[in-house]
Design a protein around this motif. Structure first.
Motif, PDB file in Angstrom:
ATOM      1  N   SER A 149     -21.779 -24.732 -36.425  1.00 46.27           N
ATOM      2  CA  SER A 149     -22.010 -24.959 -35.004  1.00 46.27           C
ATOM      3  C   SER A 149     -20.673 -24.850 -34.283  1.00 46.27           C
ATOM      4  O   SER A 149     -19.637 -25.253 -34.812  1.00 46.27           O
TER       5      SER A 149
ATOM      6  N   ARG B 128     -18.902 -25.009 -30.087  1.00 45.36           N
ATOM      7  CA  ARG B 128     -19.135 -25.244 -28.664  1.00 45.36           C
ATOM      8  C   ARG B 128     -17.848 -24.980 -27.902  1.00 45.36           C
ATOM      9  O   ARG B 128     -16.750 -25.131 -28.435  1.00 45.36           O
TER      10      ARG B 128
ATOM     11  N   TRP C  36     -23.260 -23.754 -26.537  1.00 48.20           N
ATOM     12  CA  TRP C  36     -23.477 -24.111 -27.939  1.00 48.20           C
ATOM     13  C   TRP C  36     -23.899 -22.872 -28.699  1.00 48.20           C
ATOM     14  O   TRP C  36     -24.776 -22.135 -28.251  1.00 48.20           O
TER      15      TRP C  36
ATOM     16  N   ASN D 259     -24.832 -21.493 -32.811  1.00 48.47           N
ATOM     17  CA  ASN D 259     -25.187 -21.948 -34.149  1.00 48.47           C
ATOM     18  C   ASN D 259     -25.183 -20.791 -35.131  1.00 48.47           C
ATOM     19  O   ASN D 259     -25.226 -19.629 -34.749  1.00 48.47           O
TER      20      ASN D 259
ATOM     21  N   LYS E  66     -30.202 -25.614 -20.511  1.00 52.66           N
ATOM     22  CA  LYS E  66     -30.720 -26.970 -20.681  1.00 52.66           C
ATOM     23  C   LYS E  66     -29.939 -27.886 -19.744  1.00 52.66           C
ATOM     24  O   LYS E  66     -28.739 -28.072 -19.912  1.00 52.66           O
TER      25      LYS E  66
ATOM     26  N   ASP F  16     -26.055 -27.202 -20.156  1.00 50.83           N
ATOM     27  CA  ASP F  16     -25.685 -26.601 -21.427  1.00 50.83           C
ATOM     28  C   ASP F  16     -26.393 -25.262 -21.576  1.00 50.83           C
ATOM     29  O   ASP F  16     -27.490 -25.070 -21.055  1.00 50.83           O
TER      30      ASP F  16
ATOM     31  N   ASP G   3     -27.666 -22.931 -24.702  1.00 52.64           N
ATOM     32  CA  ASP G   3     -27.874 -22.715 -26.133  1.00 52.64           C
ATOM     33  C   ASP G   3     -27.813 -21.202 -26.336  1.00 52.64           C
ATOM     34  O   ASP G   3     -28.785 -20.490 -26.088  1.00 52.64           O
TER      35      ASP G   3
END
Length: 162
Positions: free
Chosen positions: A26, A28, A56, A58, A82, A97, A99
Protein backbone atom coordinates in the motif's frame (compact mmCIF):
# COMPACT_ATOMS: atom_id res chain seq x y z
CA UNK A 1 -21.66 -0.13 -8.95
CA UNK A 2 -22.39 3.51 -8.21
CA UNK A 3 -18.98 4.95 -7.51
CA UNK A 4 -17.70 8.42 -8.25
CA UNK A 5 -14.73 8.04 -10.60
CA UNK A 6 -12.49 11.10 -10.93
CA UNK A 7 -9.46 12.13 -12.93
CA UNK A 8 -7.28 14.66 -11.12
CA UNK A 9 -4.32 16.50 -12.65
CA UNK A 10 -1.86 18.03 -10.20
CA UNK A 11 1.47 17.72 -8.41
CA UNK A 12 2.73 15.21 -5.85
CA UNK A 13 2.77 17.24 -2.61
CA UNK A 14 4.35 14.69 -0.23
CA UNK A 15 6.82 11.86 -0.66
CA UNK A 16 4.87 8.60 -1.19
CA UNK A 17 4.71 6.48 1.97
CA UNK A 18 5.05 2.75 1.16
CA UNK A 19 3.90 -0.01 3.52
CA UNK A 20 3.87 -3.81 3.28
CA UNK A 21 0.56 -4.87 4.85
CA UNK A 22 -0.98 -8.30 5.39
CA UNK A 23 -3.30 -7.55 2.44
CA UNK A 24 -0.39 -6.55 0.20
CA UNK A 25 1.59 -3.40 -0.62
CA UNK A 26 0.00 0.00 0.00
CA UNK A 27 1.21 3.53 -0.72
CA UNK A 28 -0.23 6.96 -0.12
CA UNK A 29 0.71 10.53 -0.99
CA UNK A 30 -0.92 13.95 -1.07
CA UNK A 31 -1.90 15.43 -4.42
CA UNK A 32 -2.17 19.21 -4.89
CA UNK A 33 -4.60 20.29 -7.62
CA UNK A 34 -4.59 24.01 -8.37
CA UNK A 35 -7.13 25.57 -10.70
CA UNK A 36 -5.89 28.20 -13.16
CA UNK A 37 -7.85 30.92 -14.86
CA UNK A 38 -7.25 33.77 -17.28
CA UNK A 39 -7.32 37.12 -15.45
CA UNK A 40 -8.69 39.54 -18.06
CA UNK A 41 -7.79 42.61 -16.00
CA UNK A 42 -4.09 41.66 -15.69
CA UNK A 43 -3.97 39.74 -19.00
CA UNK A 44 -2.17 36.77 -17.37
CA UNK A 45 -2.92 33.25 -16.14
CA UNK A 46 -3.53 33.20 -12.39
CA UNK A 47 -3.53 30.36 -9.87
CA UNK A 48 -6.84 29.78 -8.15
CA UNK A 49 -7.77 27.63 -5.18
CA UNK A 50 -5.69 24.52 -4.40
CA UNK A 51 -7.45 21.29 -3.41
CA UNK A 52 -5.50 18.55 -1.64
CA UNK A 53 -6.37 14.87 -1.99
CA UNK A 54 -4.87 11.85 -0.26
CA UNK A 55 -4.17 9.30 -2.99
CA UNK A 56 -4.15 5.62 -1.98
CA UNK A 57 -2.60 2.94 -4.18
CA UNK A 58 -2.59 -0.80 -3.54
CA UNK A 59 -0.79 -3.90 -4.80
CA UNK A 60 1.48 -3.42 -7.83
CA UNK A 61 0.31 0.17 -8.34
CA UNK A 62 1.60 0.98 -4.83
CA UNK A 63 4.99 -0.59 -5.50
CA UNK A 64 5.39 1.22 -8.83
CA UNK A 65 4.12 4.57 -7.49
CA UNK A 66 6.54 4.50 -4.56
CA UNK A 67 9.44 3.71 -6.91
CA UNK A 68 8.46 6.29 -9.55
CA UNK A 69 7.04 9.38 -7.84
CA UNK A 70 8.71 12.24 -6.03
CA UNK A 71 7.59 15.53 -4.53
CA UNK A 72 6.71 18.05 -7.23
CA UNK A 73 6.14 15.50 -10.00
CA UNK A 74 3.24 16.45 -12.29
CA UNK A 75 0.82 13.51 -12.33
CA UNK A 76 -2.58 12.38 -13.50
CA UNK A 77 -4.54 10.19 -11.08
CA UNK A 78 -7.69 8.25 -11.91
CA UNK A 79 -9.68 6.53 -9.22
CA UNK A 80 -12.66 6.39 -6.88
CA UNK A 81 -13.42 9.56 -4.91
CA UNK A 82 -14.20 9.04 -1.23
CA UNK A 83 -15.26 12.06 0.82
CA UNK A 84 -15.36 11.53 4.59
CA UNK A 85 -16.68 13.80 7.31
CA UNK A 86 -15.91 13.25 10.97
CA UNK A 87 -16.24 15.07 14.30
CA UNK A 88 -13.25 14.98 16.64
CA UNK A 89 -13.09 16.86 19.90
CA UNK A 90 -16.07 18.95 18.89
CA UNK A 91 -14.58 20.00 15.54
CA UNK A 92 -15.91 18.78 12.21
CA UNK A 93 -13.47 17.99 9.41
CA UNK A 94 -13.79 16.68 5.89
CA UNK A 95 -11.22 14.78 3.84
CA UNK A 96 -11.20 13.79 0.20
CA UNK A 97 -9.37 10.59 -0.74
CA UNK A 98 -8.80 9.00 -4.13
CA UNK A 99 -8.54 5.21 -4.25
CA UNK A 100 -6.28 5.13 -7.32
CA UNK A 101 -6.83 2.83 -10.28
CA UNK A 102 -4.14 4.47 -12.45
CA UNK A 103 -1.34 6.98 -11.83
CA UNK A 104 0.94 8.45 -14.46
CA UNK A 105 3.27 11.34 -15.10
CA UNK A 106 1.66 14.30 -16.92
CA UNK A 107 3.51 14.31 -20.25
CA UNK A 108 2.08 17.73 -21.13
CA UNK A 109 4.55 19.12 -18.57
CA UNK A 110 7.63 16.96 -19.09
CA UNK A 111 9.03 13.65 -20.25
CA UNK A 112 9.13 10.27 -18.58
CA UNK A 113 10.84 6.94 -19.27
CA UNK A 114 8.65 3.86 -18.79
CA UNK A 115 10.18 0.64 -17.49
CA UNK A 116 8.21 -2.59 -17.12
CA UNK A 117 8.37 -4.44 -13.83
CA UNK A 118 10.18 -7.79 -13.75
CA UNK A 119 8.57 -11.24 -13.51
CA UNK A 120 8.37 -10.98 -9.71
CA UNK A 121 6.29 -7.82 -10.05
CA UNK A 122 9.09 -5.60 -8.78
CA UNK A 123 9.88 -2.41 -10.69
CA UNK A 124 13.08 -2.50 -12.71
CA UNK A 125 15.43 0.42 -12.36
CA UNK A 126 18.11 -0.54 -14.87
CA UNK A 127 18.51 -2.79 -17.88
CA UNK A 128 17.42 -2.93 -21.48
CA UNK A 129 14.07 -4.09 -22.81
CA UNK A 130 13.74 -7.83 -23.39
CA UNK A 131 12.30 -7.37 -26.89
CA UNK A 132 13.63 -5.22 -29.73
CA UNK A 133 11.94 -1.92 -30.35
CA UNK A 134 9.51 -2.15 -33.29
CA UNK A 135 10.02 -0.03 -36.39
CA UNK A 136 7.44 2.75 -36.03
CA UNK A 137 8.35 4.83 -39.05
CA UNK A 138 6.02 4.72 -42.03
CA UNK A 139 7.78 4.59 -45.41
CA UNK A 140 7.57 7.87 -47.33
CA UNK A 141 6.42 6.10 -50.50
CA UNK A 142 4.24 2.99 -50.28
CA UNK A 143 5.50 1.74 -53.64
CA UNK A 144 9.07 1.25 -52.33
CA UNK A 145 9.64 -1.57 -49.84
CA UNK A 146 11.33 -0.59 -46.59
CA UNK A 147 14.99 -1.63 -46.57
CA UNK A 148 16.22 -3.67 -43.63
CA UNK A 149 18.95 -2.16 -41.47
CA UNK A 150 22.49 -3.30 -42.14
CA UNK A 151 24.49 -4.84 -39.31
CA UNK A 152 26.47 -1.60 -38.90
CA UNK A 153 23.23 0.37 -38.36
CA UNK A 154 21.78 -2.18 -35.98
CA UNK A 155 21.95 -1.50 -32.24
CA UNK A 156 23.58 -4.19 -30.06
CA UNK A 157 21.09 -6.90 -29.07
CA UNK A 158 18.49 -5.69 -31.56
CA UNK A 159 16.92 -8.05 -34.06
CA UNK A 160 16.54 -6.96 -37.67
CA UNK A 161 12.93 -7.01 -38.82
CA UNK A 162 12.43 -7.93 -42.49
Amino acid sequence: MNETMVCAVGNVATQPVYRELATGPSARFRLAVTSRYWDRDKNVWTDGHTNFFTVWANRQLATNAAASLGVGDPVIVQGRLKVRTDVREGQSWTSADIDAVAIGHDLARGTSAFRRGNAKGEPTVTGSPSQPEPVWETPADDSEPQAAETESQQRPGEAVLT
